[in-house]
Write a protein that holds these residues in place. Sequence first.
Motif, PDB file in Angstrom:
ATOM      1  N   VAL A 292     -18.577  14.543  -9.789  1.00  0.00           N
ATOM      2  CA  VAL A 292     -17.525  13.526  -9.900  1.00  0.00           C
ATOM      3  C   VAL A 292     -16.434  13.780  -8.858  1.00  0.00           C
ATOM      4  CG1 VAL A 292     -15.681  12.652 -11.385  1.00  0.00           C
ATOM      5  CG2 VAL A 292     -17.947  13.031 -12.330  1.00  0.00           C
ATOM      6  N   LEU A 293     -15.990  15.043  -8.744  1.00  0.00           N
ATOM      7  CA  LEU A 293     -14.932  15.362  -7.777  1.00  0.00           C
ATOM      8  C   LEU A 293     -15.403  15.113  -6.346  1.00  0.00           C
ATOM      9  CD1 LEU A 293     -13.481  18.670  -9.297  1.00  0.00           C
ATOM     10  CD2 LEU A 293     -12.415  16.411  -9.275  1.00  0.00           C
ATOM     11  N   THR A 294     -16.663  15.490  -6.074  1.00  0.00           N
ATOM     12  CA  THR A 294     -17.197  15.261  -4.729  1.00  0.00           C
ATOM     13  C   THR A 294     -17.268  13.770  -4.424  1.00  0.00           C
ATOM     14  OG1 THR A 294     -18.539  17.271  -4.948  1.00  0.00           O
ATOM     15  CG2 THR A 294     -19.147  15.734  -3.198  1.00  0.00           C
ATOM     16  N   PHE A 295     -17.734  13.011  -5.418  1.00  0.00           N
ATOM     17  CA  PHE A 295     -17.826  11.562  -5.232  1.00  0.00           C
ATOM     18  C   PHE A 295     -16.437  10.958  -5.038  1.00  0.00           C
ATOM     19  CE2 PHE A 295     -17.718   7.295  -7.213  1.00  0.00           C
ATOM     20  CZ  PHE A 295     -18.582   6.637  -6.358  1.00  0.00           C
ATOM     21  N   ALA A 296     -15.473  11.401  -5.852  1.00  0.00           N
ATOM     22  CA  ALA A 296     -14.111  10.867  -5.742  1.00  0.00           C
ATOM     23  C   ALA A 296     -13.516  11.206  -4.376  1.00  0.00           C
ATOM     24  CB  ALA A 296     -13.236  11.428  -6.860  1.00  0.00           C
ATOM     25  N   ASN A 297     -13.759  12.463  -3.921  1.00  0.00           N
ATOM     26  CA  ASN A 297     -13.238  12.861  -2.616  1.00  0.00           C
ATOM     27  C   ASN A 297     -13.892  12.059  -1.497  1.00  0.00           C
ATOM     28  OD1 ASN A 297     -13.589  14.975  -0.092  1.00  0.00           O
ATOM     29  ND2 ASN A 297     -11.605  15.155  -1.127  1.00  0.00           N
ATOM     30  N   ALA A 298     -15.219  11.890  -1.608  1.00  0.00           N
ATOM     31  CA  ALA A 298     -15.936  11.105  -0.586  1.00  0.00           C
ATOM     32  C   ALA A 298     -15.439   9.666  -0.563  1.00  0.00           C
ATOM     33  CB  ALA A 298     -17.434  11.141  -0.864  1.00  0.00           C
TER      34      ALA A 298
ATOM     35  N   SER B 158     -12.503   8.647  -1.550  1.00  0.00           N
ATOM     36  CA  SER B 158     -11.154   8.651  -0.987  1.00  0.00           C
ATOM     37  C   SER B 158     -11.194   8.700   0.536  1.00  0.00           C
ATOM     38  CB  SER B 158     -10.376   9.844  -1.546  1.00  0.00           C
ATOM     39  OG  SER B 158      -9.125   9.962  -0.925  1.00  0.00           O
ATOM     40  N   GLN B 159     -12.089   9.559   1.060  1.00  0.00           N
ATOM     41  CA  GLN B 159     -12.211   9.666   2.514  1.00  0.00           C
ATOM     42  C   GLN B 159     -12.718   8.366   3.136  1.00  0.00           C
ATOM     43  OE1 GLN B 159     -11.223  12.165   4.451  1.00  0.00           O
ATOM     44  NE2 GLN B 159     -10.477  13.263   2.636  1.00  0.00           N
ATOM     45  N   ILE B 160     -13.653   7.717   2.440  1.00  0.00           N
ATOM     46  CA  ILE B 160     -14.190   6.445   2.958  1.00  0.00           C
ATOM     47  C   ILE B 160     -13.087   5.401   3.034  1.00  0.00           C
ATOM     48  CG2 ILE B 160     -15.716   4.510   2.413  1.00  0.00           C
ATOM     49  CD1 ILE B 160     -17.690   6.564   1.273  1.00  0.00           C
ATOM     50  N   PHE B 161     -12.320   5.280   1.927  1.00  0.00           N
ATOM     51  CA  PHE B 161     -11.240   4.288   1.923  1.00  0.00           C
ATOM     52  C   PHE B 161     -10.158   4.648   2.950  1.00  0.00           C
ATOM     53  CE2 PHE B 161     -12.790   3.111  -2.388  1.00  0.00           C
ATOM     54  CZ  PHE B 161     -12.889   1.736  -2.172  1.00  0.00           C
ATOM     55  N   LYS B 162      -9.907   5.977   3.095  1.00  0.00           N
ATOM     56  CA  LYS B 162      -8.894   6.389   4.070  1.00  0.00           C
ATOM     57  C   LYS B 162      -9.352   6.046   5.486  1.00  0.00           C
ATOM     58  CE  LYS B 162      -6.665  10.096   3.147  1.00  0.00           C
ATOM     59  NZ  LYS B 162      -6.316  11.521   2.927  1.00  0.00           N
ATOM     60  N   GLN B 163     -10.644   6.285   5.745  1.00  0.00           N
ATOM     61  CA  GLN B 163     -11.172   5.952   7.067  1.00  0.00           C
ATOM     62  C   GLN B 163     -11.126   4.452   7.326  1.00  0.00           C
ATOM     63  OE1 GLN B 163     -11.986   8.037   9.535  1.00  0.00           O
ATOM     64  NE2 GLN B 163     -11.294   9.700   8.200  1.00  0.00           N
ATOM     65  N   ARG B 164     -11.449   3.680   6.286  1.00  0.00           N
ATOM     66  CA  ARG B 164     -11.360   2.214   6.440  1.00  0.00           C
ATOM     67  C   ARG B 164      -9.920   1.794   6.696  1.00  0.00           C
ATOM     68  NH1 ARG B 164     -15.019  -1.511   5.070  1.00  0.00           N
ATOM     69  NH2 ARG B 164     -13.415  -2.847   4.188  1.00  0.00           N
ATOM     70  N   GLN B 165      -8.995   2.456   5.979  1.00  0.00           N
ATOM     71  CA  GLN B 165      -7.586   2.115   6.177  1.00  0.00           C
ATOM     72  C   GLN B 165      -7.127   2.481   7.580  1.00  0.00           C
ATOM     73  OE1 GLN B 165      -4.823   4.351   3.793  1.00  0.00           O
ATOM     74  NE2 GLN B 165      -3.286   2.735   3.834  1.00  0.00           N
TER      75      GLN B 165
END
Length: 520
Positions: free
Chosen positions: A275-281, A283-290
């Motif tokens: 769950v934490l890995t998925f949440a971090n991934a 978060s990183q995906i959305f941050k990269q999109r942002q």
Amino acid sequence: MNKKLFALLIALMSLSLLGIIFVQGYWISNSYKTKEDQLSINIRQILVSVAKKIQIREAEDYYNVYSRLIDSLDTPTNASLSELVYSFRNNDDNETVIFSDGILAEDYKLSSNFQDVELDSIQFKKITNRQTSTKINDGVDGSGSTKTINESFSRLKDYELSQFERQYKILSAKQPIHRRVSKEEISEYLTHALNEYNLNSNFEFAVYSKGLATKVRSSKFKPNPKTTYEVPLFVNEEANTTYDLLVSFPGKGKVVLNEILGMAVLSLVFTGVIVLTFANALSQIFKQRQISQIKSDFINNMTHEFKTPIATINLALDALKNPKVKDNKEFLERYLKMIKDENRRMHAQVENVLRISKLEKNELDLQKERIKLHNVVEDAISHISLIVEDRNGYVKTHFGALKSSILGNESHLTNVIVNLLDNAIKYSEDEPKIDVFTENVKNSIVLKIRDQGMGMTKSVQKKIFEKFYREHTGDVHNVKGHGLGLAYVKRILDDHDAEIYVESEKGKGSTFTLKLHLIS
């Protein structure tokens, strides 16, 4: 990536993760239920075993009383003997062996007065097994023989007990329960049986008669449908009984939980990691999109901001080619000043980008020296004073700090304050009204730059110091800039071990507060 495809992938990943969590939860729940059922089966087996031991112990007690009694009596006349005799002849040794296996059954009729029951007499059958073997050796010359006799007697206790079972059950049924079994005996049997099954659990018990509690019970027994088990006690020949043994296990849930705790914890830990890995991934995906979106906005804004001065410079150069302008000194100076201003503007844009790049790579070497913050503020105000006057605004200083000496880089701190003042001007829809305050707080100097502009929401306040971030208001070009100014401000102040934070309300302006350390 297409937005719909991206959303679909995120949805599928989220559903898969939820499915894993559901499966893990179902597995843990099912394991708990299975262990609980297995524990219930073991407990019922234990209770049946304990009830049987109590009944056997009672039978043996009665049996021992009457067995000792008949041993002191004469042999009765109504005795029967059943005997099996057979022989074996060994011609090599001239030996004949005769075997005899007999059963002697003696019926006794005993008085039951001493047992305090309503029976005139008790029937007891004594059964004895007698085994003999006789060896006969013939002489070599056939003139004589010798005999060897081996004889053994044994009581058939189990058979006697089974024959006496009906009698003792009639006797015992007349006795009160506390004379038939004690709470110490029940506790001992239960403890021993639980140890055999490796069950480490506290228990409480009670003997009930037709649904009513008797005196035979532990002090803390409280019936609970979820943790209490029941087994019949002292069952008669018709499989009926008036007594039931109830045993409660208050720690049953803890015992079951301990059985699955190890695997459950591992399962939860691994699921948590996923769950934490998925949440971090995510978060990183959305941050990269942002970041990708912000960079797109940055390129658009930079293109727009370079396009305008370039177009202005081109127009000014075309105008300078006009013979009428060449001969007019006033127009010539105006267009030359316009070219210079637009060129300075583009240069400032490039410098901001380069400064941030150097800060990111830790290549910006800030030489610090003793400076007066008030002097830095006044120098910064001079840079933007013409712009403020052109818009009929003002910048007022309120220097309340008696000490303003700090250790810093004058050039970069000037750029910091210019950036803050420039923001105050850009985000003032009407004439810019800016007030600058200073005060001493302990060993620090606090600088506040307050405007009466558009202000910002709480969510925007959390992001304004991020690189490339700009508040969206429907038109990315409605306010000039590319989201680097405040990021630069934050990095420079961090290098000076200084703090910056903002207070703002939408429609009521903003106040930027800087806190720097004083030096003596």
